[in-house]
Motif scaffolding. Structure first.
Motif, PDB file in Angstrom:
ATOM      1  N   GLY A   1       3.925   5.806  -5.385  1.00  0.00           N
ATOM      2  CA  GLY A   1       3.961   5.780  -6.841  1.00  0.00           C
ATOM      3  C   GLY A   1       5.005   4.838  -7.419  1.00  0.00           C
ATOM      4  O   GLY A   1       5.528   5.076  -8.499  1.00  0.00           O
TER       5      GLY A   1
ATOM      6  N   ALA B   1       3.837   1.475  -1.126  1.00  0.00           N
ATOM      7  CA  ALA B   1       4.481   1.587  -2.430  1.00  0.00           C
ATOM      8  C   ALA B   1       3.542   2.214  -3.449  1.00  0.00           C
ATOM      9  O   ALA B   1       3.953   3.024  -4.276  1.00  0.00           O
ATOM     10  N   LYS B   2       2.258   1.861  -3.365  1.00  0.00           N
ATOM     11  CA  LYS B   2       1.276   2.476  -4.275  1.00  0.00           C
ATOM     12  C   LYS B   2       1.214   3.967  -4.037  1.00  0.00           C
ATOM     13  O   LYS B   2       1.164   4.776  -4.966  1.00  0.00           O
ATOM     14  N   ILE B   3       1.180   4.336  -2.747  1.00  0.00           N
ATOM     15  CA  ILE B   3       1.095   5.748  -2.395  1.00  0.00           C
ATOM     16  C   ILE B   3       2.350   6.492  -2.837  1.00  0.00           C
ATOM     17  O   ILE B   3       2.289   7.632  -3.284  1.00  0.00           O
TER      18      ILE B   3
ATOM     19  N   GLN C   1       0.841  -1.201   0.000  1.00  0.00           N
ATOM     20  CA  GLN C   1       0.000   0.000   0.000  1.00  0.00           C
ATOM     21  C   GLN C   1       0.874   1.248   0.000  1.00  0.00           C
ATOM     22  O   GLN C   1       0.632   2.189  -0.748  1.00  0.00           O
TER      23      GLN C   1
END
Lengths: 288, 355
Positions: free
Chosen positions: A190, A186-188, A184
């Motif tokens: 980018g 890592a998604k934030i 999560q």
């Protein structure tokens, strides 16, 4: 704190010492004994010094087996490690697919070595084997009995089939231990798919990967049964690895002296490599 | 920074939700104002993390719409929403240095290296880790790691909001206080929109200007810490906020009088008619213990250092009262309810009183 000295303690470790002596030290010493003597039968032995060692180290045959073995180990590591990581990354993390994949992965590991050898020996035969027959029907000139390249391809394919699962299972264990929050975050942040692999998954897998590399290297460096069953070390000597060569010398030719010397050298090489791996692994741990 | 509109958002983890009980988030309709500091407070499983993950885009809501500054972002990815989020357990990239950790979100977005360097140095100053820049992140303590997680959000100056998911759970008590005041300071200096999820009322009440209390998948009350304390809209808020929680007892209402067993309690006003069971709620802080009023049987006194909590029975019901550290119990204790602290609830929801 002052240590209490009590010589009775030696009695406590005696059982272990005896066990190790009978299982490892004494057999090893008999090998050492053979390696420095020569015999012409009748149980009469002559002191031979380091002659057998010199002979082995100077023989082209030994070094060729060694080179073949190193190439073999390097090849299967180069295939099994990336392939294992790739499969582990693509295995489901939850749901009914998990047990199915785990069982499928574990299957090759449960098959005894000589059976694996037999399976591939039959599988590759051009007259009745599924692989061999199909390939030759399609017009490929495949024949592991006569062609060294085909023999190598078969032996490597067999090892990949047999052992990639081990790498997969180890990597998978490393992967599932990564908390969701990392993905999560890592998604934030980018992060790309590659960055997630490089900075989250790979670092979390690096300890299991070291174990995987160690196990696969050791195993492949000592490989005997499967290629022996499939190719018997041939055609010619093209798939004669160290252990096959050793057995040929010791049991085939009954040259106990050279075989013993070769065993010791082989043992020392494995000891050295184990030490290298151990050092690397503990250094990685110390860095943490 | 952005104003966040949560429009009638519902969420279920099930593929085909039918009943209300299938929804982890029943319905949330709320506006987080630009630059506000909000706390989402509630017990475990009340849906607060679900709401947070919907705002950050880690979850896609089953129903409803999400607007950032009036623009619909419901279908945008987390990355496109440009949100920062700090998780319960510190997330750091442990093969990287502290500096590279902070640079990571910028480099992923293709920011030129000169700007990366400037922003990272600024952020390192802000979170007080400048001297650690070259160190590997894995050697840090939990609170330093959590600061890095925060720093990776702060480093992007254009983030729409910073979301916190119980960020201080794994931090030592004394560092909790330090980090919390640093967060407040950052909020005051830079005016970020901050949403802070916690189940710790002290954390929520000290951090936020507006506390959003959630219960069973919905918002039960939004207010300042004082409002939540004085006028809980729902009996749950009364229980959940305050230590010990509010005393709630079933009563019968007649005009400006409430009847509890054989006792009659004067109310500050006449409650408007409400449906369902009627209850009277009063915080222990407003229960006066003395020689006059309703007789109680004291069962135990807990000395908390700054004040004492008296546990007693009134008409067979448990009641708590808070008295000063130096006060002593009278021989024949009686209680009065301070009218200022009385709230009347119908079917668990607060009803207004007419003077």
């Amino acid at each position: 704190m002052e240590k209490t000295w009590n010589n009775k303690a030696w009695f406590m470790v005696l059982p272990v010492l005896l066990l190790v002596a009978f299982s490892a030290v004494i057999p090893l010493m008999t090998v050492v004994n053979y390696s420095v003597q020569d015999t012409f039968g009748n149980n009469v032995f002559f002191w031979n010094g380091s002659d057998w060692y010199t002979e082995i180290l100077e023989s082209e045959r030994f070094w060729l087996s060694m080179v073949r073995n190193l190439i073999f180990s390097a090849t299967i590591l180069a295939i099994e490690i990336p392939l294992g990581i790739f499969i582990a990354l693509n295995m489901p993390k939850k749901g009914w697919g998990v047990p199915v994949c785990l069982v499928l992965m574990a299957l090759p590991l449960l098959i005894p070595w000589n059976v694996v050898g037999t399976i591939w020996q039959v599988f590759g035969r051009i007259d009745i084997g599924l692989l061999g027959y199909t390939l030759s029907s399609l017009g490929f000139d495949y024949n592991y009995v006569n062609d060294p390249t085909d023999a190598w391809v078969t032996v490597i394919l067999m090892d990949v089939w047999h052992w990639t699962s081990l790498v997969v299972l180890l990597c998978y264990a490393g992967l599932v231990s990564i908390p969701d929050a990392f993905y999560q975050a890592a998604k934030i942040d980018g992060a790309s798919r590659w960055a997630v692999f490089r900075y989250i998954q790979l670092p979390k897998m690096n300890r299991v990967l070291l174990i995987a590399v160690l196990l696969r290297f050791m195993d492949s460096f000592m490989i005997y049964t499967e290629p022996f069953v499939v190719t018997g070390g041939g055609p010619g000597n093209s798939t004669t690895f160290l252990s096959i060569d050793l057995v040929k010398i010791a049991i085939g030719q009954f040259d106990l002296g050279p075989a013993a010397a070769m065993s010791i050298i082989y043992f020392l090489i494995i000891l050295l490599l184990s030490w290298v791996f151990y050092t690397v692994m503990t250094n990685v741990d110390a860095e943490r | 920074m952005a104003r966040i509109d949560v429009n009638h958002v519902r969420h279920s983890y099930l593929p085909n939700p039918q009943k209300d009980a299938d929804f982890a988030l029943r319905e949330v309709h709320h506006v987080f104002e630009d630059g506000g500091a909000y706390a989402l407070l509630g017990p475990s499983g009340c849906g607060k993390t679900t709401l947070l993950n919907i705002i950050s885009g880690l979850l896609h809501p089953s129903h409803g719409q999400l607007l950032f500054n009036g623009k619909d972002v419901t279908n945008l990815s987390t990355q496109e929403r440009n949100i920062a989020q700090v998780f319960q357990f510190p997330v750091i990239y442990d093969t990287m240095t502290v500096y590279d950790n902070l640079a990571f979100p910028l480099r992923n977005r293709g920011v030129p290296e000169a700007d990366v360097d400037r922003k990272v140095r600024e952020t390192l100053e802000m979170i007080d880790l400048a001297s650690w820049a070259k160190k590997k992140a894995r050697g840090l303590t939990a609170d330093q790691k959590q600061k890095i997680s925060l720093g990776r959000g702060l480093v992007r100056s254009d983030v729409n909001a910073i979301l916190f998911d119980e960020p201080l759970t794994v931090i030592d008590p004394h560092m909790k206080w330090v980090l919390r005041s640093q967060l407040k300071q950052l909020h005051r200096r830079f005016g970020y929109t901050m949403v802070y999820v916690t189940h710790d009322q002290t954390e929520a009440l000290t951090f936020a200007e507006q506390v959003v209390v959630m219960y069973d998948g919905g918002i039960v009350q939004i207010g300042t810490p004082a409002e939540l304390f004085e006028r809980p809209r729902h009996t749950f808020v009364g229980y959940f906020i305050g230590s010990p929680g509010m005393n709630v007892m079933p009563v019968a209402i007649d005009g400006k009088t409430a009847t509890l067993g054989s006792q009659r309690i004067e109310l500050p006003g006449a409650p408007k008619a409400g449906s369902g069971a009627v209850e009277l709620g009063i915080r222990p802080e407003y229960v006066r213990l003395g020689r006059e009023g309703m007789a109680v049987q004291v069962s135990k006194v807990e000395d908390l250092g700054r004040h004492k909590v008296v546990r007693a029975k009134l008409e067979g019901r448990d009641i708590s009262a808070v008295i000063g550290e130096d006060e002593t119990l009278p021989a024949d204790p009686k209680v009065r309810f301070d009218p200022a602290g009385i709230n009347i609830y119908a079917d668990s929801w607060r009803v207004e009183m007419e003077a």
